[in-house]
Write an enzyme that holds these catalytic residues in place. Structure first.
Site, PDB file in Angstrom:
ATOM      1  N   GLY A 162       0.843  -1.204   0.000  1.00 50.10           N
ATOM      2  CA  GLY A 162       0.000   0.000   0.000  1.00 50.10           C
ATOM      3  C   GLY A 162       0.872   1.245   0.000  1.00 50.10           C
ATOM      4  O   GLY A 162       1.437   1.567  -1.047  1.00 50.10           O
ATOM      5  N   SER A 205       6.438  -4.425  -2.548  1.00 50.78           N
ATOM      6  CA  SER A 205       5.853  -3.164  -2.973  1.00 50.78           C
ATOM      7  C   SER A 205       6.108  -2.118  -1.869  1.00 50.78           C
ATOM      8  O   SER A 205       7.257  -1.967  -1.441  1.00 50.78           O
ATOM      9  CB  SER A 205       4.371  -3.393  -3.248  1.00 50.78           C
ATOM     10  N   TRP A 206       5.093  -1.433  -1.362  1.00 52.02           N
ATOM     11  CA  TRP A 206       5.332  -0.550  -0.211  1.00 52.02           C
ATOM     12  C   TRP A 206       5.978  -1.344   0.937  1.00 52.02           C
ATOM     13  O   TRP A 206       6.778  -0.802   1.700  1.00 52.02           O
ATOM     14  CB  TRP A 206       4.035   0.100   0.273  1.00 52.02           C
ATOM     15  N   ASP A 241       6.148  -5.639 -14.109  1.00 52.80           N
ATOM     16  CA  ASP A 241       5.512  -4.920 -13.003  1.00 52.80           C
ATOM     17  C   ASP A 241       5.254  -3.489 -13.456  1.00 52.80           C
ATOM     18  O   ASP A 241       6.191  -2.716 -13.671  1.00 52.80           O
ATOM     19  CB  ASP A 241       6.449  -4.954 -11.782  1.00 52.80           C
ATOM     20  N   HIS A 270       3.025  -7.224 -10.952  1.00 53.54           N
ATOM     21  CA  HIS A 270       3.354  -6.666  -9.643  1.00 53.54           C
ATOM     22  C   HIS A 270       2.987  -7.565  -8.458  1.00 53.54           C
ATOM     23  O   HIS A 270       3.724  -7.621  -7.474  1.00 53.54           O
ATOM     24  CB  HIS A 270       2.634  -5.321  -9.501  1.00 53.54           C
TER      25      HIS A 270
HETATM   26  N1  STX Z   1       1.440   1.078  -3.953  1.00 53.58           N
HETATM   27  C1  STX Z   1       2.336   0.020  -4.039  1.00 53.58           C
HETATM   28  C2  STX Z   1       1.871  -1.153  -3.266  1.00 53.58           C
HETATM   29  O1  STX Z   1       2.336  -1.397  -2.200  1.00 53.58           O
HETATM   30  C3  STX Z   1       1.724   2.189  -4.803  1.00 53.58           C
HETATM   31  C4  STX Z   1       0.786  -1.920  -3.848  1.00 53.58           C
HETATM   32  N2  STX Z   1       0.552  -1.980  -5.110  1.00 53.58           N
HETATM   33  N3  STX Z   1      -0.542  -2.770  -5.310  1.00 53.58           N
HETATM   34  C5  STX Z   1      -0.919  -3.178  -4.153  1.00 53.58           C
HETATM   35  O2  STX Z   1      -0.096  -2.678  -3.223  1.00 53.58           O
HETATM   36  C6  STX Z   1      -2.129  -4.030  -3.896  1.00 53.58           C
HETATM   37  C7  STX Z   1      -2.038  -5.303  -4.743  1.00 53.58           C
HETATM   38  C8  STX Z   1      -2.160  -4.374  -2.445  1.00 53.58           C
HETATM   39  C9  STX Z   1      -3.370  -3.257  -4.288  1.00 53.58           C
END
Ligand code: STX
Length: 320
Positions: A46, A113-114, A267, A295
């Site tokens: 997120g 991701s985050w 991604d 991603h």
């Molecule tokens: N947000 C990057 C991230 O953490 C910019 C993220 N990207 N997609 C997701 O998290 C979900 C699949 C949880 C929606």
């Protein structure tokens, strides 16, 4: 969504609780697997997405003590969507407080991701507490990456980005982050909820190589959409509350920790160029590019690499 052939079977936590913080926040945590196993902390994305039960399944439950927590303001943490005292340093402090509360000296930290952003920030602040790092879908959260996520992503997902942009009146469209942030902060659900839905479904639509209506539906639900959109906008509008480029600039602090970087070639949310920069700055880290993935952590090839990495680490304490 998850590929059952590579993940461990579903499991239920043997303990859970709420971490009390010095602020208004109560932080949900849970532990599953083997209470005497290698501690692993799962750091969700997120920011604001919260955890989900399938995230327990990357880890061999016979070998790992699996810790999941919902970052401030999301998942089962309360108050939901709260932005007071919700910054990167606060989350790092929660991770340390949780480690102490659970009686853990050091742990494997796993984030995508985050979650990769926060894991790196945590490891650079507390390297001695990390016995290994698993980083997936690298997001260094620089201005260029945030601008890509909000605008540049139309290179690959023009339909989704157009819908996201056109939700905002044309006069405000030059600053999508500001326009969404204002709406997401509005106390009136008639204002913030549609904006949250638009933001969260946009992000989910761009998160998989092949369309995943399940993921879009899951992140479009009111509660998850609100925390994801509001907390992301809050962190992005504030440059994640860290000095610009500090994560790459301080990578020397973590280079001695065994680490693996897992990245999907396609991604679109966190383009591979960031993983490439991190891998070049960190030649000791194992770098696994998945040739046929986007991603999400639950892309089949990504799942396979993540499970294999954690299996290897459980056997050898390293990733090579
Ligand atoms: N947000 C990057 C991230 O953490 C910019 C993220 N990207 N997609 C997701 O998290 C979900 C699949 C949880 C929606």
């Amino acid at each position: 969504m998850p590929d059952p052939s590579t993940l461990y079977p579903p499991l239920t936590p043997y303990a859970s609780g709420m971490l009390e913080t010095p602020s208004v926040h109560h932080v949900y945590w849970e532990t599953s697997g083997n209470p005497a196993g290698i501690p692993v902390l799962f750091v969700h994305g997120g920011p604001g997405s919260g955890t989900s039960p399938n995230q327990r399944r990357f880890f061999d439950p016979a070998r790992y003590r699996i810790v999941l927590f919902d970052q401030r303001g999301c998942g089962r943490s309360t108050p939901h969507g709260e932005l007071t005292d919700n910054t990167t340093p606060h989350l790092i402090a929660d991770m340390e407080a949780l480690r102490v509360e659970l009686g853990i000296d050091s742990w494997l930290v796993f984030g995508g991701s985050w979650g990769s952003t926060l894991t790196l920030a945590y490891a650079e602040a507390h390297p001695e507490r990390c016995r290994g790092l698993v980083l997936r879908g690298i997001f260094l959260c620089r201005k260029s990456e945030i601008d890509w996520f909000l605008n540049g992503i139309r290179t690959f997902f023009p339909e989704a980005q157009r819908k996201f942009a056109e939700f905002i009146p044309e006069a405000e469209r030059h600053d999508l982050l500001g326009a969404y942030y204002r709406r997401l902060l509005d106390p009136d659900p008639a204002v913030h909820q549609p904006a949250a839905h638009e933001w969260a479904t946009f992000e989910a639509s761009c998160s998989t190589l092949l369309p995943s209506p399940e993921l879009v539906a899951a992140f479009g639900r009111d509660k998850t959409a609100l925390s994801l959109a509001r907390i992301e906008a809050h962190y992005f509008a504030n440059d994640i509350f860290l000095p610009g480029n500090s994560l790459l600039a301080n990578v020397d602090r973590v280079r001695a920790i065994p680490a693996v970087i897992v990245q999907g070639r396609y991604d679109a949310v966190c383009p591979i160029v960031s993983a490439d920069e991190l891998a070049r700055a960190w030649p000791e880290a194992r770098y696994a590019i998945v040739a046929d993935a986007g991603h999400s952590a639950f892309e089949p090839g990504i799942c396979r690499e993540l499970v294999a990495a954690c299996d290897r680490f459980a056997r050898t304490g390293a990733f090579d």
